[in-house]
Design a protein around this motif. Structure first.
Motif, PDB file in Angstrom:
ATOM      1  N   GLU A  97       0.837  -1.204   0.000  1.00 42.46           N
ATOM      2  CA  GLU A  97       0.000   0.000   0.000  1.00 42.46           C
ATOM      3  C   GLU A  97       0.872   1.255   0.000  1.00 42.46           C
ATOM      4  N   GLU A  98       0.342   2.330  -0.576  1.00 42.35           N
ATOM      5  CA  GLU A  98       1.037   3.615  -0.596  1.00 42.35           C
ATOM      6  C   GLU A  98       1.294   4.115   0.833  1.00 42.35           C
ATOM      7  N   PHE A  99       2.153   5.111   0.972  1.00 39.25           N
ATOM      8  CA  PHE A  99       2.439   5.740   2.258  1.00 39.25           C
ATOM      9  C   PHE A  99       1.121   6.056   2.964  1.00 39.25           C
ATOM     10  N   ARG A 100       0.939   5.489   4.144  1.00 40.65           N
ATOM     11  CA  ARG A 100      -0.330   5.637   4.859  1.00 40.65           C
ATOM     12  C   ARG A 100      -0.371   6.965   5.601  1.00 40.65           C
ATOM     13  N   LEU A 101      -1.434   7.716   5.395  1.00 37.84           N
ATOM     14  CA  LEU A 101      -1.570   9.024   6.032  1.00 37.84           C
ATOM     15  C   LEU A 101      -2.635   9.036   7.122  1.00 37.84           C
ATOM     16  N   GLY A 102      -2.990   7.862   7.629  1.00 38.25           N
ATOM     17  CA  GLY A 102      -3.816   7.757   8.819  1.00 38.25           C
ATOM     18  C   GLY A 102      -5.120   8.528   8.744  1.00 38.25           C
TER      19      GLY A 102
END
Length: 232
Positions: A97-102
């Motif tokens: 998954e792409e960078f998770r930004l919560g």
């Protein structure tokens, strides 16, 4: 697969493909698991162009397919595969998954900049998350590297297509070149439906060695209305 005469060296090839233009890119919002709604119409045509490129026989034959769980990456992968005569199972890997930004998932990028202090992002502690629930830069790099390492070990000697994201490709390149998580002077920006080709060679004498064969290959889009560079 490449081997020496005594079978002591094995090369595993990754074809890392970034997704096409997505709806969240057009809308300017953070496209995490709750928000990603797949490709835009332009993105679907870009993915089709990529599929035709693979179907032409000019690319490596694919042995194994993996994809990020986010819809835009899965959709790109499935469109590409629909142009091939052979059938491939898509292995969905959550750690691609792409960078998770919560908690920023679904916010516009303007709202993200208003709510969170992103000043000097590249110079801040790479082991800390700026947004609650988000990845840290070092944590993201570790997540991607561990996932690719596990895939390589499972499919040693294979050519592996990975449908993923710009951040995942950038992390893989940083790992291949040994860049630290706090590196500030190097920026990578793979284009939509680009192909990045990375080899991992394992041998008894030299251990594991990364080699970049190409980066950000978008030649299937050049000179057409699908090329995002023509709309800058």
């Amino acid at each position: 697969m490449t081997e020496t005469a005594d079978n002591s060296t094995v090369t595993t090839r990754f074809l890392l493909v970034r997704h096409g233009e997505s709806n969240v890119m057009v809308e300017g919002v953070v496209g995490g698991p709750k928000t990603c709604s797949g490709l835009s119409e332009l993105g679907k045509r870009q993915a089709s162009s990529l599929g035709k490129r693979f179907a032409s026989g000019s690319e490596n034959s694919i042995d194994v397919v993996y994809a990020s769980p986010l819809t835009r990456a899965l959709e790109t992968t499935e469109i590409l595969l629909s142009y091939l005569t052979e059938t491939h199972l898509v292995n969905v890997h959550s750690e691609l998954e792409e960078f998770r930004l919560g908690e920023a998932d679904g916010l516009t990028w303007g709202q993200v900049r208003e709510r969170y202090n992103l000043d000097n992002f590249e110079q801040r502690d790479p082991f800390s998350s700026i947004i609650p629930g988000a990845d840290s830069r070092a944590g993201f790099r570790h997540r991607v590297g561990k996932a690719l390492s596990e895939i390589e070990s499972t499919h040693s000697g294979s050519t592996i297509l990975v449908g993923c994201h710009g951040g995942v490709i950038s992390a893989a390149m940083a790992i291949a070149f040994g860049l630290a998580p706090n590196q500030q002077q190097t920026e990578l920006a793979p284009g939509v439906t680009s192909i990045t080709e990375l080899d991992i060679t394992s041998s008894k004498d030299r251990g594991r060695r990364w080699m970049c064969r190409r980066y950000n290959d978008t030649s299937h889009l050049h000179g057409s209305e699908l090329d995002p560079r023509d709309h800058l």
